[in-house]
Write an enzyme that holds these catalytic residues in place. Structure first.
Site: not given
Ligand code: BV8
Length: 224
Positions: A90, A105
């Site tokens: 955003d 991202h």
């Molecule tokens: C990579 C797209 C290599 C945009 C997103 C197998 C194959 C390939 C890769 C992998 C694999 N296994 C694992 C991986 C790595 C993978 C990964 O991590 N998988 C996970 C599921 C295990 N990662 C990747 O593939 C990444 N690329 O690894 O490439 C590399 C790495 C390094 C260097 C070179 C090469 C790519 C990852 C990006 C994926 N795209 N989204 C979109 O649609 O938005 S990820 C998605 O999750 C969003 O981008 C988001 O930002 C991200 C993380 O989520 P959060 O932001 O944390 O949000 P969430 O809802 O989870 O949590 C919210 C938190 O806020 C909570 O804790 C909550 O308590 C809190 N909260 C709520 N309200 C409040 C609050 N806190 C404070 N105040 C409030 N009011």
């Protein structure tokens, strides 16, 4: 003092932007693999495009909250000693006043050419699958880093983590790498690490200090 701040969906939650993994999260009703992977886009480009079009349209209905504004105050105070990196796509950090935001991202307000990697500001008149102004050939896709794709600016982020005195993680579940590993990197390089989150994240044990509550209260209190 050099500070790295990492933000996630939680910092925008109180602005009305749904998070991903909370109960009423964005991915409820969607399997991640169905909307946030290159394979999903290849298989169902219109479904994926519609997912991001809806989120882009929703930007007009939300406003930055005190957490975004407090980080802009921090940038005014620290200048280039603050490195703000967000997982969010955003534009609330910018609308909250931050001028240097690293969108690791990608961004809803940008489009990417699949042919020449040209980044194009996404304007409403772009319509669906417009030709690229760079090469005129391939179609534009959402400029968003999907699972399996390489996040933007990793070299810059690595340098910032190495030089940081303080690393603060705000509003992220610690579920997605490489962002979820930044706290360990920063700590290994000697930074003091702080988690500001509604509840303990998956990596909370890696932080020196963790404060739990809403970002709109925690972040201004920490900044000021
Ligand atoms: C990579 C797209 C290599 C945009 C997103 C197998 C194959 C390939 C890769 C992998 C694999 N296994 C694992 C991986 C790595 C993978 C990964 O991590 N998988 C996970 C599921 C295990 N990662 C990747 O593939 C990444 N690329 O690894 O490439 C590399 C790495 C390094 C260097 C070179 C090469 C790519 C990852 C990006 C994926 N795209 N989204 C979109 O649609 O938005 S990820 C998605 O999750 C969003 O981008 C988001 O930002 C991200 C993380 O989520 P959060 O932001 O944390 O949000 P969430 O809802 O989870 O949590 C919210 C938190 O806020 C909570 O804790 C909550 O308590 C809190 N909260 C709520 N309200 C409040 C609050 N806190 C404070 N105040 C409030 N009011």
């Amino acid at each position: 003092m050099r500070v790295v701040v990492l933000t996630g969906a939680g910092i925008s939650a109180e602005s009305g932007v749904p998070t991903f993994r909370d109960a009423d999260g964005l991915w409820e009703g969607h399997r991640v693999e169905d909307v946030a992977t290159p394979e999903a886009y290849e298989a169902q480009p219109s479904v994926v495009q519609a997912f991001y079009d809806a989120r882009r349209a929703a930007l007009a209905t939300v406003e930055p909250n005190p957490a975004h504004v407090a980080l802009a105050r921090l940038e005014a105070a620290l200048g280039d000693r603050l490195f703000l990196v967000t997982q969010n796509i955003d534009d609330l950090h910018e609308r909250g006043g931050s001028r240097h935001v690293h969108h690791m991202h990608g961004e809803l307000r940008s489009a990417l050419c699949r042919g020449c990697d040209h980044h194009v500001p996404w304007t409403e008149d772009l319509g669906d699958f417009p030709p690229c102004p760079g090469c005129g050939v391939a179609e534009l896709r959402p400029d968003v880093v999907w699972f399996g794709e390489v996040p933007y600016g990793m070299d810059q982020i690595q340098v910032a983590l190495q030089r940081a005195d303080v690393f603060v993680s705000i509003g992220t579940s610690g579920a997605v790498y490489p962002a979820a590993g930044f706290v360990q990197l920063a700590g290994r390089y000697g930074a003091r690490t702080i988690e500001l989150n509604l509840q303990p994240s998956e990596g909370t044990e890696y932080f020196d200090d963790a404060r739990h509550g809403p970002a709109s209260a925690l972040v201004p209190a920490w900044v000021d």
